[in-house]
Design a protein around this motif. Structure first.
Motif, short mmCIF file in Angstrom:
data_model
loop_
_atom_site.label_atom_id
_atom_site.label_comp_id
_atom_site.label_asym_id
_atom_site.label_seq_id
_atom_site.Cartn_x
_atom_site.Cartn_y
_atom_site.Cartn_z
N ALA A 166 0.81 -1.22 0.00
CA ALA A 166 0.00 0.00 0.00
C ALA A 166 0.84 1.26 0.00
N GLY A 167 2.13 1.17 0.19
CA GLY A 167 2.97 2.35 0.22
C GLY A 167 4.22 2.08 0.99
N THR A 168 4.92 3.13 1.33
CA THR A 168 6.16 2.97 2.06
C THR A 168 6.10 3.79 3.34
N ALA A 169 6.86 3.35 4.33
CA ALA A 169 6.93 4.07 5.60
C ALA A 169 7.79 5.31 5.45
N ARG A 170 7.50 6.33 6.29
CA ARG A 170 8.40 7.47 6.34
C ARG A 170 9.71 7.02 6.96
N THR A 171 10.82 7.50 6.42
CA THR A 171 12.12 6.96 6.79
C THR A 171 12.39 7.09 8.28
N PHE A 172 12.06 8.23 8.88
CA PHE A 172 12.36 8.47 10.29
C PHE A 172 11.08 8.51 11.14
N ASP A 173 10.11 7.72 10.74
CA ASP A 173 8.79 7.73 11.38
C ASP A 173 8.88 7.47 12.88
N ALA A 174 9.73 6.52 13.30
CA ALA A 174 9.78 6.12 14.71
C ALA A 174 10.26 7.24 15.62
N VAL A 219 6.93 2.51 20.76
CA VAL A 219 6.27 2.94 19.53
C VAL A 219 5.02 2.09 19.32
N ASP A 220 4.14 2.54 18.41
CA ASP A 220 2.97 1.71 18.12
C ASP A 220 3.37 0.56 17.20
N ARG A 221 2.48 -0.43 17.10
CA ARG A 221 2.81 -1.66 16.40
C ARG A 221 3.20 -1.46 14.94
N PRO A 222 2.49 -0.64 14.15
CA PRO A 222 2.89 -0.48 12.74
C PRO A 222 4.27 0.14 12.56
N THR A 223 4.76 0.84 13.59
CA THR A 223 6.05 1.53 13.47
C THR A 223 7.22 0.67 13.92
N VAL A 224 6.95 -0.52 14.49
CA VAL A 224 8.02 -1.37 15.02
C VAL A 224 9.08 -1.69 13.96
N PRO A 225 8.71 -2.16 12.75
CA PRO A 225 9.77 -2.45 11.76
C PRO A 225 10.64 -1.25 11.44
N ASN A 226 10.02 -0.08 11.30
CA ASN A 226 10.79 1.13 11.03
C ASN A 226 11.74 1.45 12.18
N ALA A 227 11.26 1.27 13.42
CA ALA A 227 12.10 1.55 14.59
C ALA A 227 13.29 0.60 14.66
N LEU A 271 17.27 2.88 3.07
CA LEU A 271 16.35 2.27 2.10
C LEU A 271 15.44 1.26 2.79
N THR A 272 16.02 0.43 3.64
CA THR A 272 15.23 -0.58 4.34
C THR A 272 14.23 0.07 5.29
N ALA A 273 14.63 1.18 5.95
CA ALA A 273 13.72 1.89 6.84
C ALA A 273 12.50 2.41 6.08
N ARG A 274 12.72 2.84 4.86
CA ARG A 274 11.60 3.36 4.06
C ARG A 274 10.68 2.23 3.60
N LEU A 275 11.27 1.08 3.32
CA LEU A 275 10.45 -0.05 2.89
C LEU A 275 9.68 -0.66 4.06
#
Length: 434
Positions: A24-32, A158-166, A301-305
């Protein structure tokens, strides 16, 4: 706040759901970093990692100067590996039983003392090789507690959707410090007015600042359950948990093999710099920084994905590239070409590790996160233990041949990973279709 189970665990179909990934899209790189607690953890970790990576340069240089052999470098890592092997199961259990802020603070305190000890010994002129080995072991014990607690506290901040980015941002911080730490330490070690002693004392000061930052982390109220067993029984339960899920088992065993066999290349960078390319401590720092630069780029790159875009396939491709670039480093004839290869090597290593860890956290229940991370960290103890026999092998057959064998073994592990992944996916699809 109560921890909730991760979706997808306990069934082979969890592997196929993670296999496809969201599109559905990509995470913001520094979202966490929008979460205050995570910001404290992240910036505190930067101080610890900057100190530790700088000390790695200084300790490796001192070990090579004291012994003049690859086995001497491997011996320092053996002390690290054995200590981590023994302490990691306890560290994983501690991260699941004890307040994680307290575990983090205690481990950083050990890092403060171990760095100060070596810095003073070198400055006052009584440093011996066994002290380097002992300090390496103390650092390993500290990381055996720090690593699982640092990773498993993330879902509390962090909230659950942000865990991979963190998770990925944490590794990006590590790689960024692997640029700054080695590059700075390489220059400072070579400076007569600063030297290796100054690097260790500076590292101790940075860890002290990180300790104060860690103590500001918020208290959490996550409840993981009331069962309390002996540490060995707790660890055995986690191993049974991994074995019960084909996806977790595949990720964990592959990570153990790749890290233990492939990551010792970092141990041999001083010998590569000195014996193969004759570029000294500053060249050693440049090589470490070059590898870490690739890791930073790959990490961003991985943080954005995040956990999107076929993470299982990303693990397979990154691990395979890691092995291939190790082989390429083994045959590279010139220092300048090695500096071009090392970013690919560092980037592939970073992407493999972060995507693997993100999948492990996503597919597992929160009450097992500490012990799962402890299990993954056993690969780093294996990396430390196997560094000595690899060093002895390098002294007998040559460092280039040894690096080539390491790369070929990693490639073989990843070919097996991809084959097993396809078999599990086919089995899961057949189960879902009835």
């Amino acid at each position: 706040m109560t921890a909730t189970p991760a979706t997808g665990h306990g069934s082979v179909t969890g592997l196929t759901r993670a296999e496809g990934g969201a599109t559905a899209g990509t995470a913001r790189t520094f979202d966490a970093l929008r979460f205050p607690g995570y910001r404290l953890l992240w910036f505190g970790s930067l101080g610890v990692l900057l100190a530790v990576t700088g000390q790695t340069i200084a300790r490796g240089w001192l070990a090579f100067q004291l012994t003049g052999t690859n086995a001497g470098l491997g011996g320092v890592m053996l002390g690290f590996g054995l200590a981590m092997l023994l302490a990691t199961p306890v560290g994983g259990v501690a991260a699941d039983r004890l307040p994680r802020r307290a575990v983090l603070a205690g481990s950083v305190g050990v890092l403060v003392l171990s760095a100060a000890w070596i810095g003073l010994a070198e400055m006052l002129g009584f440093l011996e090789y066994w002290m380097l080995v002992s300090a390496s072991a103390l650092q390993a014990i500290a990381f055996a507690f720090y690593g699982p607690a640092r990773m498993s506290v993330i879902p509390e901040l962090v909230d659950r959707p942000t865990v991979p980015n963190a998770i990925v941002l944490g590794q990006v911080g590590l790689e960024a410090m692997r640029v700054m730490g080695p590059a700075t330490a390489g220059i400072l070690v070579a400076a007569s007015w600063f030297g290796a002693a100054g690097v260790f004392l500076l590292g101790s000061s940075l860890c002290m600042v990180a300790l104060l930052t860690t103590l500001r982390l918020p208290r959490t109220t996550i409840v993981y359950g009331s069962r309390r067993m002996a540490p060995l029984a707790d660890t055995a339960e986690a191993l049974r948990y991994i074995r019960a899920d084909p996806g977790l088992l595949l990720l964990a065993t592959t990570s153990l093999g790749v890290v233990a066999i492939g990551m010792p290349y970092l141990t041999f960078l001083p010998a590569i710099a000195e014996d193969i390319f004759d570029v000294g401590s500053q060249g050693y720092g440049a090589m470490s920084a070059s590898s870490a630069t690739g890791g930073v780029v790959a990490g961003l790159l991985t943080a954005r994905l995040g956990d999107r875009r076929r993470p299982w396939r990303r693990v397979g491709l990154a691990g395979f590239l890691f092995g291939c670039t190790l082989i390429l480093l083994a045959v590279t004839p010139r220092f300048g070409l090695a500096l071009a290869v090392l970013p690919l090597l560092g980037g592939a290593s970073l992407m493999f590790q972060t995507t693997n860890q993100s999948l492990l956290m996503t597919l597992s229940d929160s009450e097992y996160h500490g012990r799962l991370q402890g299990t993954v960290m056993l690969g780093f103890s294996g990396f430390g233990i196997i560094a000595l026999p690899l060093g002895v092998l390098a002294d007998h057959i040559g460092l280039r041949y040894t690096l080539g064998l390491m790369g070929a073994t990693v490639v073989a592990i990843m070919l097996s990973f991809n084959l097993r992944r396809r078999r599990h996916r086919a089995a899961a699809l057949a189960l879902e279709l009835g």
